[in-house]
Design an enzyme around this catalytic site. Structure first.
Site: not given
Length: 215
Positions: A96, A194-196, A154, A122, A44, A118
């Site tokens: 990275n 968690e974000y989802e 999302d 831009k 992941e 992320d």
């Protein structure tokens, strides 16, 4: 999303080098040696706080997993969970995602997960998106011929961009949903990050795809 600095992170990492790799140079083709036994390997890229990857590893003991993040504070939160769980099929990597072809050997990995990366909205930051062609080239290099990429977000703009980027790269889509949580079949095995969990409760639609590279 950049997390706040964790003052305890460095000490925890240094005390648990059996669970996390911080100097992975020379590990190409040797990652299986860090696990209890050799099994299919999945990574992941960008593991956040670790809810997804730890649950995935718990539910699939027949696979090996690597949680990877460039942020020390983020990977330390995953490590905190792993120190408690001690899952034999989970290793962590502080590195990275732009360096994957230097970290893994050709055809070493069975699958790659990208969860809520992320969006870098831009235009001048396009090359930083994890579905930009330079990243896709690295996934193709490290994945086995039957390997695959799973991607969730999302962010509608990033998802549309990713579809175009992958299509232009010659990838083939195996699964696709513009509203994962309302798709009974595809959501049946879904593990939320968690974000989802947070943003789906607010009504945000979750976009999902599974794709592979043409040989």
């Amino acid at each position: 999303m950049r997390l706040r600095n964790k003052p305890w992170a460095k000490d925890m990492i240094n005390e648990n080098l059996d669970l996390i790799a911080v100097q992975p140079e020379g590990m190409q083709g040797k990652w299986q040696s860090r696990f209890a036994k050799e099994q299919p390997l999945f990574i992941e890229v960008g593991s956040g706080k670790g809810k997804f990857i730890t649950e995935l590893a718990q539910q699939n003991p027949q696979n090996n997993y690597i949680a990877m993040d460039v942020q020390e504070g983020a990977i330390a939160l995953v490590l905190k969970k792993q120190v408690e769980l001690r899952l034999p099929n989970l290793q962590l990597l502080l590195a990275n995602g732009a360096d994957l072809s230097e970290l893994f050997a050709e055809s070493e990995v069975d699958g790659v997960y990208l969860n809520f990366s992320d969006p870098w909205p831009k235009t001048r930051h396009e090359k930083r998106r994890l579905t930009y062609k330079s990243f896709l080239k690295q996934y193709q290099y490290i994945l086995k011929d039957d390997g695959y990429l799973r991607f969730k977000t999302d962010n509608q703009g990033l998802f549309e961009y990713s579809l175009i980027s992958m299509n232009n790269f010659g990838m083939k889509f195996d699964e696709l949903s513009l509203d994962l949580h309302n798709d009974e079949v595809m959501n049946a095995q879904n593990i939320e990050t968690e974000y989802e969990e947070k943003f789906s409760k607010k009504g945000f639609r979750i976009n999902y795809l599974k794709a592979h590279f043409e040989n």
